[in-house]
Design an enzyme around this catalytic site. Structure first.
Site, PDB file in Angstrom:
ATOM      1  N   ASP A 128      47.549  17.319   1.984  1.00 45.16           N
ATOM      2  CA  ASP A 128      47.443  17.281   0.538  1.00 45.16           C
ATOM      3  C   ASP A 128      47.960  15.900   0.128  1.00 45.16           C
ATOM      4  O   ASP A 128      48.730  15.274   0.864  1.00 45.16           O
ATOM      5  CB  ASP A 128      48.297  18.397  -0.065  1.00 45.16           C
ATOM      6  N   ASP A 135      52.309  20.954  -0.024  1.00 40.54           N
ATOM      7  CA  ASP A 135      53.558  21.279  -0.731  1.00 40.54           C
ATOM      8  C   ASP A 135      53.353  22.336  -1.812  1.00 40.54           C
ATOM      9  O   ASP A 135      54.190  22.489  -2.690  1.00 40.54           O
ATOM     10  CB  ASP A 135      54.158  20.019  -1.366  1.00 40.54           C
ATOM     11  N   ASP A 156      49.274  14.559  -3.452  1.00 44.27           N
ATOM     12  CA  ASP A 156      50.466  14.501  -4.298  1.00 44.27           C
ATOM     13  C   ASP A 156      51.559  15.427  -3.785  1.00 44.27           C
ATOM     14  O   ASP A 156      51.345  16.637  -3.645  1.00 44.27           O
ATOM     15  CB  ASP A 156      50.108  14.909  -5.733  1.00 44.27           C
TER      16      ASP A 156
END
Length: 223
Positions: free
Chosen positions: A9, A168, A11
């Site tokens: 991922d 995250d 960001d």
């Protein structure tokens, strides 16, 4: 099955992009004569996108026309400021080097639109190294749907079972699991204070990018 690629991922996992989001939010408040808010107030909701960040920066009804005006301004300002302060997380440069030395592919699967993700990758010198970049522009359904992960694996010519997806957010883990990939959740990203990565069902949870070295070593050693 032996690991052949690692997908990240963007960001909060590969990159700390919060400083640019924070700068935009604070600039918008300054332009309206409002006091600065704590940076953490924006950082805590980065995973929620522009909508969540605008709501964190302004006391406003999300159903109002003014909110939509602010949201569009936020995106326009971010377009000009998306690659100023964003950078790899501590230890991520070393991890990417490890991945490349091991002969593995790596890439990015993100819910960030291409018009933001691509300039950031180019600015940081990652575009030429990344084997794939999948954004919402490329699919009909974004994470947590498995479509982005399946597209990335297809473009790499790999069985999802041979791919590790690192994220995250619960959406990352759900997307990776639904695609049939192995998953790793990170605690260092944009985790809402009330959220807990240990409950997401990831194969492994880490506190720092370099902890993934052991995960890669184990995966490379498996048959």
């Amino acid at each position: 099955m032996r690991l052949h690629a690692v997908l990240f991922d963007m960001d909060g996992t590969l990159l700390d992009t919060a400083p640019d989001f924070i700068a935009v939010a604070q600039a918008m408040r300054f332009a309206r004569g409002l006091d600065r808010i704590p940076d953490q107030q924006v950082r805590d909701v980065v995973s929620g996108g522009a909508r969540a960040m605008v709501l964190s920066a302004f006391d406003i009804d999300p159903l109002s026309d003014e909110f939509e005006t602010l949201r569009l301004e936020f995106l326009d300002r971010y377009q000009d400021h998306c690659a100023v302060e964003s950078q790899l997380y501590d230890g991520m440069a070393e991890l990417l080097a490890d991945i490349e030395r091991a002969g593995l592919l790596w890439g990015v699967v993100t819910n960030k639109p291409l018009r933001f993700a691509e300039p950031i990758m180019q600015h940081l010198g990652l575009a030429s190294r990344s084997a794939v970049l999948v954004c919402p522009d490329h699919v009909s359904r974004s994470k947590p749907d498995p479509e982005p992960m399946l597209l990335a694996c297809s473009q790499l010519g790999l069985d999802p079972l041979t791919v590790l997806f690192v994220g995250d957010d619960l959406r990352d883990i759900e997307s990776g699991r639904a695609a049939g990939s192995r998953t790793a959740a990170v605690r260092y990203g944009y985790i809402h204070p009330e959220d807990n990565p240990d409950t997401w069902g990831a194969d492994v949870v880490v506190d720092h990018p370099l902890e993934l070295r052991a995960v890669l070593a184990n995966a490379l050693g498996s048959s």
